[in-house]
Motif scaffolding. Structure first.
Motif, PDB file in Angstrom:
ATOM      1  N   PRO A 110       0.833  -1.153  -0.001  1.00  0.00           N
ATOM      2  CA  PRO A 110      -0.129  -0.007   0.065  1.00  0.00           C
ATOM      3  C   PRO A 110       0.964   1.308  -0.152  1.00  0.00           C
ATOM      4  O   PRO A 110       0.423   2.149  -0.563  1.00  0.00           O
ATOM      5  N   LYS A 111       1.967   1.285   0.976  1.00  0.00           N
ATOM      6  CA  LYS A 111       2.809   2.659   0.766  1.00  0.00           C
ATOM      7  C   LYS A 111       3.560   2.802  -0.416  1.00  0.00           C
ATOM      8  O   LYS A 111       3.459   3.915  -0.920  1.00  0.00           O
ATOM      9  N   ALA A 165       2.310   1.659  -3.533  1.00  0.00           N
ATOM     10  CA  ALA A 165       1.316   2.022  -4.572  1.00  0.00           C
ATOM     11  C   ALA A 165       0.853   3.607  -4.273  1.00  0.00           C
ATOM     12  O   ALA A 165       0.514   4.247  -5.297  1.00  0.00           O
ATOM     13  N   THR A 166       0.607   3.843  -3.033  1.00  0.00           N
ATOM     14  CA  THR A 166       0.067   5.347  -2.714  1.00  0.00           C
ATOM     15  C   THR A 166       1.354   6.435  -3.003  1.00  0.00           C
ATOM     16  O   THR A 166       0.940   7.374  -3.739  1.00  0.00           O
ATOM     17  N   LYS A 169       1.182   6.633  -7.115  1.00  0.00           N
ATOM     18  CA  LYS A 169      -0.314   7.087  -7.414  1.00  0.00           C
ATOM     19  C   LYS A 169       0.031   8.829  -7.119  1.00  0.00           C
ATOM     20  O   LYS A 169      -0.469   9.552  -8.106  1.00  0.00           O
ATOM     21  N   LYS A 170       0.262   9.042  -5.918  1.00  0.00           N
ATOM     22  CA  LYS A 170       0.312  10.345  -5.547  1.00  0.00           C
ATOM     23  C   LYS A 170       1.193  11.341  -6.486  1.00  0.00           C
ATOM     24  O   LYS A 170       1.123  12.338  -6.905  1.00  0.00           O
ATOM     25  N   GLN A 208      -0.148  11.687  -9.839  1.00  0.00           N
ATOM     26  CA  GLN A 208      -1.218  12.483  -9.996  1.00  0.00           C
ATOM     27  C   GLN A 208      -0.813  13.989 -10.120  1.00  0.00           C
ATOM     28  O   GLN A 208      -1.487  14.972 -10.556  1.00  0.00           O
ATOM     29  N   ILE A 215      -5.311   1.782  -9.137  1.00  0.00           N
ATOM     30  CA  ILE A 215      -4.434   0.841  -8.260  1.00  0.00           C
ATOM     31  C   ILE A 215      -5.152  -0.377  -8.213  1.00  0.00           C
ATOM     32  O   ILE A 215      -6.324  -0.626  -7.852  1.00  0.00           O
ATOM     33  N   SER A 271      -4.186  -4.315  -6.270  1.00  0.00           N
ATOM     34  CA  SER A 271      -3.211  -4.853  -5.440  1.00  0.00           C
ATOM     35  C   SER A 271      -2.866  -6.228  -5.719  1.00  0.00           C
ATOM     36  O   SER A 271      -2.191  -6.912  -5.113  1.00  0.00           O
TER      37      SER A 271
END
Length: 231
Positions: free
Chosen positions: A16-17, A19-20, A23-24, A27, A35, A37
């Motif tokens: 998750p970390k 991927a985030t 993504k951020k 963006q 996303i 998983s």
């Protein structure tokens, strides 16, 4: 294919970390990012949305990234795939390229390098600007619209990397291209020209293009490089 900053990107990453973080960062560059998983979640998204690029981690909880890349290529789909992995040996890279990846980035990575690779892959992605355009050398042809190679009318199954290599050789038919030329134009950035990966891929291509035909088209000029031409 949308190569602008509003392109649709799919990140397949089970951490998750990470991927985030990806993504951020994307963006902030005005990319649209989804996303997944797991491999199955990615397949579901791919069935609903036409993505312009996929960022794919090798280690997923259900199937491997290599298996997912092969699934995507068997659709068939030429969407660019940037593969992420903690493994960075030449053998690992070859497995990724053979599965259908277009580029390879080892973890941990700097976001600016990831962004640069994303931009390169989106620039190189197929567009609709060349409908039905063919490249021909002897009885070998490459359909740039369908992304299909044929020799003597027979379709030749190529991985994404093999296709890119063949396209470069055919666009430069009759001209000797060095390994450095190939590294710059087919592997883009961050490629180690000291390895034998290019020779390996030329060998793969020869096995598919020339092996069953008496008229060989791919020739080696020792100390200089390769040339695709009729004898």
């Amino acid at each position: 294919m949308n190569t602008g900053q509003n392109a649709q990107l799919l990140v397949v990453e089970d951490e998750p970390k990470v991927a985030t973080f990806i993504k951020k960062g994307l963006q902030t560059q005005s990319y649209s990012v989804a996303i997944a998983s797991t491999g199955e979640e990615a397949k579901s998204l791919l069935a609903k949305t036409r993505f312009d690029l996929i960022i794919l981690d090798v280690n997923l909880p259900d199937i491997t990234g290599l298996e997912l890349a092969e699934y995507i290529r068997n659709q068939p789909s030429q969407v660019p795939i940037l593969m992420l992995t903690a493994l960075d040996t030449i053998a690992d890279k070859l497995l990724g390229f053979e599965a259908g990846a277009d580029d390879y980035l080892a973890k941990p990575f700097d976001f600016m390098e990831l962004l640069a690779r994303v931009k390169v892959l989106l620039r190189r992605a197929p567009t609709v600007e060349e409908p039905g355009r063919l490249l021909r050398v002897s009885d070998l042809e490459l359909d740039l619209h369908e992304r299909v190679a044929r020799r003597n009318g027979q379709t030749i199954d190529l991985t994404a990397r093999e296709y890119a290599l063949l396209e470069y050789l055919m666009r430069n038919a009759g001209r000797v291209v060095s390994r450095v030329d190939i590294a710059e134009h087919v592997w883009d950035i961050g490629f180690d020209t000291g390895t034998n990966v290019i020779d390996v891929y030329v060998s793969y291509l020869r096995a598919k293009i020339d092996k069953d035909y008496p008229n060989k088209l791919i020739h080696t000029l020792i100390g200089m490089g390769y040339v695709l031409k009729e004898k």
